[in-house]
Design a protein around this motif. Structure first.
Motif, PDB file in Angstrom:
ATOM      1  N   SER A 263       4.538   1.318  -3.159  1.00 19.37           N
ATOM      2  CA  SER A 263       3.190   1.367  -2.592  1.00 19.37           C
ATOM      3  C   SER A 263       2.765   0.021  -2.014  1.00 19.37           C
ATOM      4  CB  SER A 263       2.186   1.834  -3.648  1.00 19.37           C
ATOM      5  OG  SER A 263       2.011   0.867  -4.662  1.00 19.37           O
TER       6      SER A 263
ATOM      7  N   SER B 276      -9.309   6.509  -7.535  1.00 20.30           N
ATOM      8  CA  SER B 276      -9.786   6.259  -6.170  1.00 20.30           C
ATOM      9  C   SER B 276     -10.407   4.864  -6.064  1.00 20.30           C
ATOM     10  CB  SER B 276     -10.768   7.342  -5.720  1.00 20.30           C
ATOM     11  OG  SER B 276     -11.937   7.367  -6.496  1.00 20.30           O
TER      12      SER B 276
ATOM     13  N   ASP C  85      -5.337   8.630  -0.675  1.00 20.03           N
ATOM     14  CA  ASP C  85      -5.878   9.089  -1.950  1.00 20.03           C
ATOM     15  C   ASP C  85      -5.318   8.203  -3.065  1.00 20.03           C
ATOM     16  OD1 ASP C  85      -3.308  10.049  -2.809  1.00 20.03           O
ATOM     17  OD2 ASP C  85      -3.649  11.948  -1.778  1.00 20.03           O
TER      18      ASP C  85
ATOM     19  N   VAL D 145      -3.748   9.386  -5.816  1.00 15.34           N
ATOM     20  CA  VAL D 145      -2.793  10.154  -6.626  1.00 15.34           C
ATOM     21  C   VAL D 145      -1.655   9.248  -7.092  1.00 15.34           C
ATOM     22  CG1 VAL D 145      -1.104  12.023  -6.574  1.00 15.34           C
ATOM     23  CG2 VAL D 145      -3.359  12.346  -5.541  1.00 15.34           C
ATOM     24  N   ARG D 146      -1.352   9.344  -8.405  1.00 18.10           N
ATOM     25  CA  ARG D 146      -0.294   8.515  -8.988  1.00 18.10           C
ATOM     26  C   ARG D 146       0.775   9.398  -9.629  1.00 18.10           C
ATOM     27  NH1 ARG D 146      -1.474   6.080 -13.246  1.00 18.10           N
ATOM     28  NH2 ARG D 146      -3.374   7.235 -13.757  1.00 18.10           N
TER      29      ARG D 146
ATOM     30  N   ARG E 137       2.563  15.807 -10.684  1.00 18.33           N
ATOM     31  CA  ARG E 137       2.331  14.836  -9.613  1.00 18.33           C
ATOM     32  C   ARG E 137       3.579  14.009  -9.338  1.00 18.33           C
ATOM     33  NH1 ARG E 137      -3.981  12.752  -9.786  1.00 18.33           N
ATOM     34  NH2 ARG E 137      -4.815  14.758  -9.059  1.00 18.33           N
TER      35      ARG E 137
ATOM     36  N   MET F  93       5.546  13.912  -5.797  1.00 16.80           N
ATOM     37  CA  MET F  93       5.856  12.648  -5.122  1.00 16.80           C
ATOM     38  C   MET F  93       7.345  12.577  -4.787  1.00 16.80           C
ATOM     39  SD  MET F  93       3.605  10.452  -4.208  1.00 16.80           S
ATOM     40  CE  MET F  93       2.309  10.748  -5.400  1.00 16.80           C
TER      41      MET F  93
ATOM     42  N   PRO G 142       5.153   9.738  -0.885  1.00 16.79           N
ATOM     43  CA  PRO G 142       3.760   9.314  -0.883  1.00 16.79           C
ATOM     44  C   PRO G 142       3.138   9.251   0.512  1.00 16.79           C
ATOM     45  CG  PRO G 142       5.191   7.422  -1.127  1.00 16.79           C
ATOM     46  CD  PRO G 142       6.083   8.620  -1.128  1.00 16.79           C
TER      47      PRO G 142
ATOM     48  N   LYS H 122      -1.238  11.662   5.730  1.00 13.25           N
ATOM     49  CA  LYS H 122      -1.761  11.524   4.370  1.00 13.25           C
ATOM     50  C   LYS H 122      -0.897  10.536   3.594  1.00 13.25           C
ATOM     51  CE  LYS H 122      -3.465  14.434   0.583  1.00 13.25           C
ATOM     52  NZ  LYS H 122      -4.805  13.835   0.637  1.00 13.25           N
TER      53      LYS H 122
ATOM     54  N   SER I 153      -0.523   8.437  -0.339  1.00 12.07           N
ATOM     55  CA  SER I 153      -0.938   8.107  -1.705  1.00 12.07           C
ATOM     56  C   SER I 153      -0.715   6.611  -1.881  1.00 12.07           C
ATOM     57  CB  SER I 153      -0.138   8.923  -2.722  1.00 12.07           C
ATOM     58  OG  SER I 153      -0.427  10.306  -2.568  1.00 12.07           O
TER      59      SER I 153
ATOM     60  N   TRP J  72       0.702   5.136  -5.381  1.00 10.47           N
ATOM     61  CA  TRP J  72       1.454   6.218  -6.013  1.00 10.47           C
ATOM     62  C   TRP J  72       2.287   5.754  -7.201  1.00 10.47           C
ATOM     63  CZ3 TRP J  72       6.688   6.523  -6.753  1.00 10.47           C
ATOM     64  CH2 TRP J  72       7.486   5.626  -6.031  1.00 10.47           C
TER      65      TRP J  72
END
Length: 249
Positions: free
Chosen positions: A26, A50, A149, A151-152, A159, A163, A168, A175, A177, A180
């Protein structure tokens, strides 16, 4: 309006990030988006993930365009919280209806019979997240903006699997993450380092407001009675959810 504050000494940055072969970390994703130099949308639930996503993007030098999707219009504890975070980050937050609100109404959830005909005649739309994101892109004149977003992968096995399966960063949906691979310790550390408090309902039910079941309704009834009445003005029979639980005690 009280926000719960994390402190620097509560958490230490000792977590090892999630690593999945073939998936870009990330930190690198954030660096690439920063290098593009374009604003990025952020779905902002006011929850811890978030908030961490917003802080991470801000640290990376990414301009964040946050939007919040409300489940019930006009709840004061949410409106006050959004104002707090607008001041904290120095950025306005778009506040729009969540498609779940329309779905709840369309399925007549907690509605008395006399409202059914009016709701059914309204033919309320139920846009997908992707459709909502496109509407927001149009509204803010950012036609190809990435939609981020919090999301992790570490949040749940589902999740993590999503992923691994989708990655991600999904180019066709624009989109991403953005954190992530962060663990919960990373989230807490970021909040502590920036002295960024959580919204008040974390003290009430341990997370951001996310539904109309007893675990949310009863604390709101006790801590924010005016907002509870506001919920009942939209979903009059929601009171039965609390009444049923009270009878069982």
């Amino acid at each position: 309006m009280h926000h719960r504050c994390a402190t620097h000494h509560d958490y230490r940055r000792c977590a090892v990030p999630i690593v999945v072969d073939g998936i870009t970390p990330s930190e690198q994703i954030r660096a690439e988006l920063a290098a593009e130099g374009k604003p990025v949308l952020l779905g902002f639930s006011r929850g811890k993930d978030s908030l961490a996503a917003w802080l991470a993007m801000r640290e990376a030098g990414i301009e964040v365009v946050p939007y919040h999707l409300y489940l019930v219009p006009g709840l004061r504890f949410i409106e006050d919280s959004l104002k707090f975070y607008e001041d904290f980050f120095g950025t306005p937050i778009l506040n729009l209806p969540h498609s779940t609100l329309f779905r709840w109404l369309n399925t007549l959830m907690f509605q008395p019979p006399e409202r059914a005909a009016v709701i059914e005649a309204a033919q309320l739309p139920e846009p997908t997240y992707e459709e909502l994101a496109d509407l927001i892109r149009t509204d803010v004149d950012l036609p190809a903006a990435w939609n981020a977003d919090g999301v992790r992968a570490a949040d749940s096995p589902n999740r993590r699997m999503a992923m691994v399966t989708h990655g991600p960063k999904r180019e066709h949906l624009r989109k991403v993450s953005i954190v992530w691979d962060w663990r919960i310790a990373d989230v807490r550390e970021a909040l502590a380092r920036h002295n960024c408090p959580l919204p008040p309902e974390y003290e009430w039910f341990g997370r951001s407001f996310d539904g109309l079941d007893f675990r949310f309704l009863d604390p709101i009834r006790r801590h924010a009675p005016d907002d509870y009445e506001r919920i009942l003005s939209w979903f009059p029979l929601a009171d039965l959810e609390v009444f049923r639980r009270d009878l069982a005690r």
